[in-house]
Design a protein around this motif. Structure first.
Motif, PDB file in Angstrom:
ATOM      1  N   PRO A  90       0.804  -1.222   0.000  1.00 23.24           N
ATOM      2  CA  PRO A  90       0.000   0.000   0.000  1.00 23.24           C
ATOM      3  C   PRO A  90       0.844   1.283   0.000  1.00 23.24           C
ATOM      4  O   PRO A  90       0.462   2.274  -0.610  1.00 23.24           O
ATOM      5  CB  PRO A  90      -0.830  -0.088   1.278  1.00 23.24           C
ATOM      6  CG  PRO A  90      -0.685  -1.451   1.794  1.00 23.24           C
ATOM      7  CD  PRO A  90       0.486  -2.078   1.129  1.00 23.24           C
ATOM      8  N   VAL A  91       1.979   1.252   0.686  1.00 27.00           N
ATOM      9  CA  VAL A  91       2.855   2.438   0.717  1.00 27.00           C
ATOM     10  C   VAL A  91       3.401   2.693  -0.680  1.00 27.00           C
ATOM     11  O   VAL A  91       3.392   3.832  -1.168  1.00 27.00           O
ATOM     12  CB  VAL A  91       4.008   2.260   1.733  1.00 27.00           C
ATOM     13  CG1 VAL A  91       5.009   3.399   1.626  1.00 27.00           C
ATOM     14  CG2 VAL A  91       3.457   2.174   3.134  1.00 27.00           C
ATOM     15  N   PHE A  92       3.876   1.645  -1.340  1.00 23.86           N
ATOM     16  CA  PHE A  92       4.422   1.813  -2.689  1.00 23.86           C
ATOM     17  C   PHE A  92       3.333   2.245  -3.671  1.00 23.86           C
ATOM     18  O   PHE A  92       3.569   3.059  -4.554  1.00 23.86           O
ATOM     19  CB  PHE A  92       5.099   0.518  -3.154  1.00 23.86           C
ATOM     20  CG  PHE A  92       5.948   0.714  -4.365  1.00 23.86           C
ATOM     21  CD1 PHE A  92       7.096   1.475  -4.302  1.00 23.86           C
ATOM     22  CD2 PHE A  92       5.594   0.155  -5.575  1.00 23.86           C
ATOM     23  CE1 PHE A  92       7.883   1.672  -5.431  1.00 23.86           C
ATOM     24  CE2 PHE A  92       6.370   0.337  -6.694  1.00 23.86           C
ATOM     25  CZ  PHE A  92       7.525   1.104  -6.627  1.00 23.86           C
ATOM     26  N   SER A  93       2.130   1.739  -3.498  1.00 22.39           N
ATOM     27  CA  SER A  93       1.005   2.134  -4.345  1.00 22.39           C
ATOM     28  C   SER A  93       0.698   3.624  -4.193  1.00 22.39           C
ATOM     29  O   SER A  93       0.463   4.321  -5.182  1.00 22.39           O
ATOM     30  CB  SER A  93      -0.220   1.289  -3.996  1.00 22.39           C
ATOM     31  OG  SER A  93      -1.324   1.693  -4.745  1.00 22.39           O
ATOM     32  N   ARG A  94       0.695   4.132  -2.943  1.00 22.42           N
ATOM     33  CA  ARG A  94       0.469   5.567  -2.726  1.00 22.42           C
ATOM     34  C   ARG A  94       1.573   6.399  -3.355  1.00 22.42           C
ATOM     35  O   ARG A  94       1.326   7.460  -3.916  1.00 22.42           O
ATOM     36  CB  ARG A  94       0.345   5.875  -1.235  1.00 22.42           C
ATOM     37  CG  ARG A  94      -1.048   5.646  -0.712  1.00 22.42           C
ATOM     38  CD  ARG A  94      -1.281   6.321   0.619  1.00 22.42           C
ATOM     39  NE  ARG A  94      -0.416   5.870   1.686  1.00 22.42           N
ATOM     40  CZ  ARG A  94      -0.645   4.815   2.452  1.00 22.42           C
ATOM     41  NH1 ARG A  94      -1.712   4.078   2.253  1.00 22.42           N
ATOM     42  NH2 ARG A  94       0.181   4.498   3.417  1.00 22.42           N
ATOM     43  N   PHE A  95       2.806   5.926  -3.253  1.00 19.88           N
ATOM     44  CA  PHE A  95       3.932   6.616  -3.874  1.00 19.88           C
ATOM     45  C   PHE A  95       3.735   6.706  -5.392  1.00 19.88           C
ATOM     46  O   PHE A  95       3.916   7.772  -5.983  1.00 19.88           O
ATOM     47  CB  PHE A  95       5.236   5.883  -3.540  1.00 19.88           C
ATOM     48  CG  PHE A  95       6.420   6.331  -4.347  1.00 19.88           C
ATOM     49  CD1 PHE A  95       6.895   7.631  -4.249  1.00 19.88           C
ATOM     50  CD2 PHE A  95       7.070   5.455  -5.184  1.00 19.88           C
ATOM     51  CE1 PHE A  95       7.993   8.042  -4.978  1.00 19.88           C
ATOM     52  CE2 PHE A  95       8.169   5.848  -5.909  1.00 19.88           C
ATOM     53  CZ  PHE A  95       8.634   7.145  -5.814  1.00 19.88           C
TER      54      PHE A  95
END
Length: 167
Positions: free
Chosen positions: A133-138
């Protein structure tokens, strides 16, 4: 309702100090963690998704392909240290320390005292399930950089309240 609550723009807190985005392009205090994306020092095509949990200081670091970081074996790796440094630049040391629930040993928080305070607790290494999820938001943030500048509304931003009341 106040004027800022009726406006169609979101209030943005200015960074504590300007920072360069080459090493840590994305950092956030969210989901009970300090988390973000850190560039690899050896491979330009690789990034690491790193996080530290508030309170327990459980840490995780893995590549964007979910491979474990070789430096995060029992203690904070250089990616997590860089993430903490950039979070202090972005949000200020006091806010980061308060969010992570770190009590600096010498009173005045800094990136070094925050890191030392968390390391002294000998935090466990956690799993990397937050990485996706963090990489997706990035990646979603990067997509906004590719848009041409315009004053027309973006469909995905239509949840903001209107600037004027409809009679």
């Amino acid at each position: 309702m106040s004027d800022w609550e009726r406006s169609s723009t979101a209030r943005v807190i200015a960074p504590a100090r300007p920072r360069k985005l080459a090493k840590v392009p994305f950092v956030e205090l969210a989901d009970g963690r300090l988390q973000g994306v850190v560039s690899s020092g050896s491979d330009i095509g690789r990034v690491y998704v790193s996080s530290v949990a508030a309170g327990t200081y459980t840490f995780a670091c893995s590549t964007n392909n979910n491979r474990p970081c070789g430096g995060a074996r029992g203690s904070f790796c250089n990616h997590i240290r860089a993430l903490i440094n950039e979070a202090v630049l972005q949000y200020g040391a006091e806010r980061v320390a308060r969010y992570l629930r770190v009590e600096p040993s010498d009173g005045e928080p800094s990136a070094q005292t925050i890191t030392d305070g968390m390391s002294a607790a000998r935090p466990p290494q956690g799993d990397t399930k937050a990485a996706a999820p963090v990489f997706s938001r990035f990646l979603r943030h990067l997509a906004y950089l590719e848009l041409t500048p315009t004053t027309t509304p973006l469909p995905e931003m239509q949840w903001f309240p209107p600037t004027r009341a409809v009679a």
